[in-house]
Scaffold this motif. Structure first.
Motif, short mmCIF file in Angstrom:
data_model
loop_
_atom_site.label_atom_id
_atom_site.label_comp_id
_atom_site.label_asym_id
_atom_site.label_seq_id
_atom_site.Cartn_x
_atom_site.Cartn_y
_atom_site.Cartn_z
N ASN A 145 29.78 35.09 43.55
CA ASN A 145 30.49 34.15 44.41
C ASN A 145 31.64 34.82 45.14
O ASN A 145 31.97 34.46 46.28
N ASP A 148 30.93 39.52 49.11
CA ASP A 148 29.85 39.58 50.10
C ASP A 148 29.18 40.93 49.92
O ASP A 148 29.74 41.98 50.26
N HIS A 159 35.78 37.73 48.96
CA HIS A 159 36.30 36.58 49.69
C HIS A 159 37.64 36.21 49.04
O HIS A 159 37.67 35.74 47.90
N GLY A 162 40.39 31.77 48.75
CA GLY A 162 39.71 30.50 48.55
C GLY A 162 39.86 30.00 47.12
O GLY A 162 40.72 30.45 46.36
N THR A 256 41.44 44.80 50.59
CA THR A 256 41.32 43.90 49.45
C THR A 256 42.66 43.38 48.95
O THR A 256 42.72 42.29 48.36
N SER A 307 43.18 43.38 44.42
CA SER A 307 43.72 42.30 45.27
C SER A 307 45.23 42.16 45.19
O SER A 307 45.78 41.22 45.75
#
Length: 337
Positions: A145, A148, A159, A162, A256, A307
């Motif tokens: 999830n 990508d 991603h 989110g 990232t 991240s």
């Protein structure tokens, strides 16, 4: 399987699961603080390893990123559900040979494919090779999830920003893996005060050894490489990592985690992920990034690193089938793969 998916298109190296190095662990023996345990896992199918391959632990004890001690495992062709293994230990210049060289300390010992672990004692060493329960825990559906993976990106395009991608389900609770385990006197490693460890899998093709995979820090090779760089990375040597891969890592971390170049290099140095060798000071308790134990949540560590803290933790717990005796990994699951 923190080093899994290191072949092209999230596959196995050279398309062969037997050549896939999955995890590297280093920690003090729970029974004797003067002994060290080194584990190199391969083959998520947990069946026989490749009879034309060399599975090697490389140990640098003087900080020059060159191998000072090598422990090499080789395997017989499997027959009737059985396989044997031999082990070679080399030191100094001889340890830098790509071949299985040095003193042959184990000859044709039985691989353990059932629930009974068959340790092999050779002088001060204790060895094991065979199927075990995989201690690595991760939410694979959540990972899918999050990233990508189209177009050969592998796990380099998350991603961000989110909702949390996690499902709360550990994908590895019934998984097995093929483990090679050695417990030895820490003094044999000649740590000064630390060692750097990395795994290598090489396979003989057309009369020459091809370096198929390497394993050092958990989730580095898998999360920093695309299809364009994987095969070169797998075949390369840690001594060249800083020069060859720093710019690639910095570029990725800019995307990232919005790192500046200076911030990225500082983070790389703080975690000591280049060169890609697991650092272990045996005079201190093992916990990643000082060595690695089964309960270390290396996925959360790596995703937070990539991240700059933006990706939330998965919420998973370590596995509960670990053993307090050699070879420490749990018995293989009857229906695992």
């Amino acid at each position: 399987m923190s080093n899994h998916f290191t072949g092209l298109s999230l596959g196995a190296p050279l398309g062969d699961q037997r050549l896939d190095l999955c995890d590297l662990y280093a920690f003090q023996s729970p029974h004797d603080p003067e002994r060290t345990v080194l584990i190199l896992n391969a083959n998520p199918n947990a069946d026989a390893l490749h009879p034309d391959a060399i599975y090697r632990l490389n140990i640098d004890n003087d900080g020059d990123c060159l191998t000072d001690m090598a422990i090499s495992y080789v395997f017989s062709p499997p027959q009737d559900g059985r396989q044997t293994f031999s082990v070679f230990v080399a030191h100094g210049d001889e340890a830098r040979s790509a071949e299985a060289v040095g003193q042959q300390v184990v000859t044709d010992a039985e691989v353990s494919f059932g629930t009974v672990a068959n340790p092999v004692t050779a002088g001060p060493y204790t060895f094991f090779a065979g199927s075990r329960s995989d201690a690595f825990f991760f939410d694979y559906d959540g990972i899918k999830n999050l990233f990508d993976t189209t177009g050969g990106r592998n796990f380099t395009a998350p991603h961000l920003g989110g909702k949390a991608p996690w499902t709360g389900v550990d994908s590895n609770t019934e998984a097995n893996v093929f483990s090679t385990v050695v417990e030895l006197p820490t003094s044999e490693l000649r740590a000064d005060p630390e060692i750097r460890i990395w795994g290598r899998c090489s396979v003989r093709k057309d009369g020459r050894l091809v370096h198929a995979d390497r394993a050092g820090h958990p989730s580095v090779s898998s999360f920093f490489n695309t299809d364009e760089t994987k095969e070169e990375y797998n075949a390369s040597e840690p001594v060249n990592d800083r020069e060859r891969w720093t710019d690639l890592f910095v570029h990725l971390m800019g995307h990232t985690g919005n790192y500046s170049r200076e911030e990225a290099i500082a983070a790389i140095d703080a975690d000591r992920i280049l060169p890609d060798m697991l650092v272990f000071d045996p005079s201190k308790p093992a916990r990643y990034p000082n060595g690695r134990v089964f309960t270390d949540d290396v996925i959360n560590h790596r995703l937070s690193f990539l991240s700059a803290g933006d990706i939330p933790p998965t919420g998973l717990a370590p596995h509960t089938d670990l053993l307090d005796e050699f070879p420490y990994l749990g018995n293989p699951h009857p229906n695992g793969n």
